[in-house]
Design a protein around this motif. Structure first.
Motif, mmCIF file in Angstrom:
data_model
loop_
_atom_site.group_PDB
_atom_site.id
_atom_site.type_symbol
_atom_site.label_atom_id
_atom_site.label_comp_id
_atom_site.label_asym_id
_atom_site.label_seq_id
_atom_site.Cartn_x
_atom_site.Cartn_y
_atom_site.Cartn_z
ATOM 1 N N ASN A 32 -20.686 13.770 -20.362
ATOM 2 C CA ASN A 32 -19.715 14.700 -20.925
ATOM 3 C C ASN A 32 -18.664 13.994 -21.763
ATOM 4 O O ASN A 32 -18.205 14.531 -22.766
ATOM 5 C CB ASN A 32 -19.006 15.463 -19.811
ATOM 6 N N TYR A 33 -18.264 12.806 -21.364
ATOM 7 C CA TYR A 33 -17.225 12.066 -22.073
ATOM 8 C C TYR A 33 -17.733 10.671 -22.405
ATOM 9 O O TYR A 33 -17.407 9.705 -21.716
ATOM 10 C CB TYR A 33 -15.963 11.958 -21.231
ATOM 11 N N PHE A 35 -16.383 5.588 -22.677
ATOM 12 C CA PHE A 35 -15.392 4.970 -21.803
ATOM 13 C C PHE A 35 -16.021 3.810 -21.058
ATOM 14 O O PHE A 35 -16.898 3.988 -20.233
ATOM 15 C CB PHE A 35 -14.850 5.993 -20.804
ATOM 16 N N ASP A 94 -26.429 23.223 -19.080
ATOM 17 C CA ASP A 94 -26.292 24.389 -19.956
ATOM 18 C C ASP A 94 -27.335 24.386 -21.051
ATOM 19 O O ASP A 94 -27.844 25.422 -21.439
ATOM 20 C CB ASP A 94 -24.902 24.391 -20.614
ATOM 21 N N LEU A 132 -9.874 8.965 -17.428
ATOM 22 C CA LEU A 132 -11.159 8.292 -17.499
ATOM 23 C C LEU A 132 -11.046 6.836 -17.888
ATOM 24 O O LEU A 132 -11.908 6.040 -17.578
ATOM 25 C CB LEU A 132 -12.067 9.013 -18.487
ATOM 26 N N LYS A 164 -11.307 12.402 -13.259
ATOM 27 C CA LYS A 164 -11.636 13.247 -14.412
ATOM 28 C C LYS A 164 -10.474 13.302 -15.402
ATOM 29 O O LYS A 164 -10.679 13.405 -16.600
ATOM 30 C CB LYS A 164 -11.949 14.662 -13.937
ATOM 31 N N ASP A 177 -27.915 8.811 -28.459
ATOM 32 C CA ASP A 177 -26.792 9.725 -28.679
ATOM 33 C C ASP A 177 -25.847 9.154 -29.717
ATOM 34 O O ASP A 177 -25.371 9.849 -30.604
ATOM 35 C CB ASP A 177 -26.011 9.921 -27.374
ATOM 36 N N HIS A 190 -22.629 12.293 -14.684
ATOM 37 C CA HIS A 190 -22.053 13.525 -15.186
ATOM 38 C C HIS A 190 -20.871 13.237 -16.109
ATOM 39 O O HIS A 190 -20.748 13.772 -17.201
ATOM 40 C CB HIS A 190 -21.615 14.354 -13.990
#
Lengths: 521, 198
Positions: free
Chosen positions: A304-305, A308, A377, A252, A249, A450, A300
């Motif tokens: 979120n990132y 990469f 969320d 990355l 995490k 995205d 996940h």
């Protein structure tokens, strides 16, 4: 003269036995009154002024050339100082190696000394090789100690220290309990020492990988360490699930860390196979579970990132394994889902307006959220199971109350219904049950959508090349020839997004068209 | 993926007076003992230069070797700079800068210009909290767009400077850097002159 003065001061410090934590180069002169003038030495931090380094090096090299005249002690100190300034000097390193095998050097202290060198130069190959040799010597010497202690006992149990991490499974053929206890105590101490030492080694590898990313030598050293453990399954799992997840995490773009995770997965597989207690099917199920968890973890990270490339390469590895183990379910075509992503692909290629793309994006995200447990969320999913159960109870109660009351709370009603739906989805859908090539394609489409929708364009189109690889992979393995046209439209999309590799996509398109012509002929 | 330093300046944007440093947070654990002091000074110097070189109500992201510096000069005379590595997501960095300035204004709303010192310990807490961008970013994950001002992206610090200005001259004149750091810069530059790869 200057060099000699500094050399003698360094010699003093090393001989005094004080612990040195770090070595560095300083740019300010130390005051004449300080104890270690002209060196800086406080709380284990040793510093040499940059103007003094060259004379020091010249003096020590001069001495080194005369090493045939020097005594063993002098050479030891000389090489220590020389390597401090120039750790890549292999001749000095080899000299120390001969003294290590001689027995004049204590392996543990040598490992601590190497820590100082590696903190400044984490990417020197010879240091890592030397470190591995020291570690082997350390374990050898420990083993000899234990054997000597055991040989003193009348019952000669062949307690190979390498075998026992779980002392309870120690199969002793001894008669008296006292000797068993003694041996067990020795084994306990030994195992503790081994584990402590290995923990320190792991932490040094992490530290060096932190300083210099994609540090090949640190990671290969880490892999070699596992040879010294004989029953490493629980440690492997801990490494996979706790330490490596934290490390990945934070780093990355470090593909070496993800490569190490791949090694851990393979190693766990071999260790599980060794244990012949369980049936083959159960073992295979366990291993597959691990790979699915890995897929969830990497999804996940990717959502979120985004942007990469390393995460997408890792995903390839995980997917290949799952596809090869679950051939029937993975390559099976699900018509509804296939129509879905084919439609999305057409929309993308035909250039929809931004609003419609947003809607599409939201739809796909809602669809994927319960499967991959991502975007929790955004859609009011609850992660922990206890909370889920409480929420279902509460929403049921509120529903009953609202039936007796007026329609003022219709909004709340809808919300609770949505929450219920979402929670049910989260509980019932698991990635393992519904995973197939078509679901994976929807995931890839989402990534590219995205990219289209977001305003920042910091995200690169890494998911696109992964998507094309995936289509080719499935086409070659299942002979699904319909995928040719889809491949072409995907490549056209990539040409649009990935402007730096336009030629690559042009050539790929040409290849497909040529293959068609050959088939026609 | 980490933030190295976080600096808060007060600046009226009139380009006559210099920005005034109000608070700094610095993450020193990833640097060796001998490098910490000069890295901290270097971060403050770079933050100061960037804060001076961004116009009012402008955001910039400037790349310098392995690090990226994010600057936000707000309308209310506050300017914040965060120096992160190149993995750290840009959106989170700018929301962090917003948060720092909002928190500071909550405490010192009417007193700016009156006091001489503005102790602001929360800056260090925020720096530590935002080291993990996932935990701290739950709100801005849903808001996928920030407000309309766009971000200017620069490749190197030199592009931020004015014509005729030299980074070396700025370094020599700077109050932020001690003699040790200046000497380190000169020596390092001299030794690396032979390397033409990067």
């Amino acid at each position: 003269m200057e060099g000699e003065r500094i050399y003698t001061k360094l010699q003093q410090i090393f001989n005094s036995g004080q612990k040195i934590k770090e070595f560095g180069v300083i740019f300010e002169h130390v005051s004449v009154n300080s104890e270690y003038y002209p060196l800086f030495f406080e709380e284990g931090n040793l510093g040499v002024h940059y103007q003094n380094i060259l004379p020091l090096l010249q003096f020590s090299l001069c001495l080194f050339n005369q090493r045939s005249t020097l005594s063993e002690k002098e050479i030891l100190i000389l090489t220590k100082i020389l390597l401090l300034v120039n750790p890549g000097f292999v001749t000095a390193l080899n000299k120390r190696r001969t003294y290590l095998y001689n027995g004049s050097i204590n392996p543990e202290k040598e490992l601590d000394y190497l820590d100082i060198l590696l903190a400044r130069h984490p990417k020197i190959q010879e240091l890592w090789i030397y470190r591995f040799d020291i570690l082997e010597e350390y374990f050898k010497q420990n083993k000899n100690q234990i054997n000597n202690i055991n040989n003193k006992n009348p019952n000669n149990n062949n307690n190979n220290k390498k075998e026992n991490n779980n002392v309870n499974s120690n199969s002793n053929s001894s008669s008296s309990n006292n000797n068993k206890e003694e041996n067990n105590n020795n084994n306990n101490k030994n195992n503790k020492e081994i584990n402590e030492r290995l923990e320190k080694e792991f932490s040094i590898c992490s530290k060096c990988a932190d300083i210099y990313p994609r540090n090949y030598y640190a990671w290969t050293y880490r892999i070699k360490l596992w040879k010294h453990l004989s029953d490493p399954l629980s440690l492997l799992l801990e490494e996979l699930n706790v330490t490596m997840k934290q490390f990945v995490k934070k780093h990355l773009s470090d593909y070496s860390a993800l490569n190490y995770r791949q090694f851990l997965l393979k190693e766990i597989e071999t260790q599980l196979k060794k244990k012949k207690k369980k049936k083959k099917k159960k073992q295979q199920d366990e291993i597959l579970d691990l790979y699915f968890q890995e897929l969830l973890f990497i999804s996940h990270l990717q959502t979120n990132y985004p942007g990469f490339e390393s995460t997408w390469q890792h995903r390839k590895f995980v997917l290949k394994f799952i596809a090869n183990r679950q051939k029937k379910t993975f390559f099976k075509m699900d018509l509804e889902i296939r129509k879905e992503w084919e439609m999305i692909l057409e929309d993308q290629v035909s250039d929809l307006e931004n609003e419609n793309l947003l809607k599409l994006n939201q739809q796909i995200r809602l669809r994927l959220a319960p499967i991959y447990k991502i975007f929790l969320d955004e859609f009011n999913f609850e992660e922990s199971e206890n909370e889920q159960n409480e929420q279902t109870e509460n929403s049921e109660q509120t529903e009953n109350n609202e039936q007796t009351e007026n329609n003022e709370q219709t909004k709340n009603n809808e919300q609770t219904k949505n929450n219920e739906k979402n929670l049910q989805l989260l509980n019932h859908i698991s990635l393992k049950n519904c995973f197939s090539f078509d679901i994976e394609m929807i995931y890839c489409q989402m990534v590219l959508l995205d990219y289209e929708v977001s305003n920042f364009h910091q995200q690169r189109s890494c998911g696109g090349s992964y998507k094309i690889w995936l289509i080719e992979f499935v086409r070659n393995n299942s002979y699904d020839l319909n995928l040719n046209t889809i491949l072409q439209s995907s490549i056209k999309l990539m040409k649009k997004y990935d402007t730096t590799h336009k030629n690559l996509w042009k050539n790929k398109l040409k290849l497909i068209e040529n293959s068609k012509k050959i088939k026609k002929k | 993926m980490k933030i190295i330093s976080l600096c808060l300046f007060q600046w009226r944007g009139n380009k006559i007076t210099d920005p005034k440093l109000l608070a700094t947070g610095f993450e020193s654990s990833s640097f060796g003992f001998f490098k910490r002091k000069s890295v901290k000074e270097w971060c403050e110097f770079v933050s100061f230069t960037l804060a001076k070189r961004t116009n009012e109500s402008q955001r910039q992201s400037v790349k310098e070797k392995d690090y990226i510096c994010h600057v936000h000069n707000r309308f209310d005379n506050l300017s914040a700079v965060a120096i992160c590595d190149d993995e750290y997501p840009r959106r989170v960095a700018f929301s962090l800068l917003n948060k720092v300035m909002d928190d500071f204004m909550d405490i010192y709303r009417n007193k700016i210009g009156d006091l001489q010192e503005y102790p602001f310990e929360q800056i260090v807490q925020l720096l530590n909290k935002f080291q993990d961008p996932n935990q701290a970013d739950k709100l801005s994950k849903i808001q996928r767009t920030l407000d309309e001002t766009t971000i200017v992206v620069q490749d190197a610090i030199e592009k931020v400077l004015k014509r005729g200005e030299n980074l070396e001259i700025l370094i020599d004149r700077s109050e932020f850097l001690s003699g040790q750091s200046k000497q380190f810069y000169r020596v390092a530059k001299k030794h690396n002159q032979c390397c033409t790869i990067c």
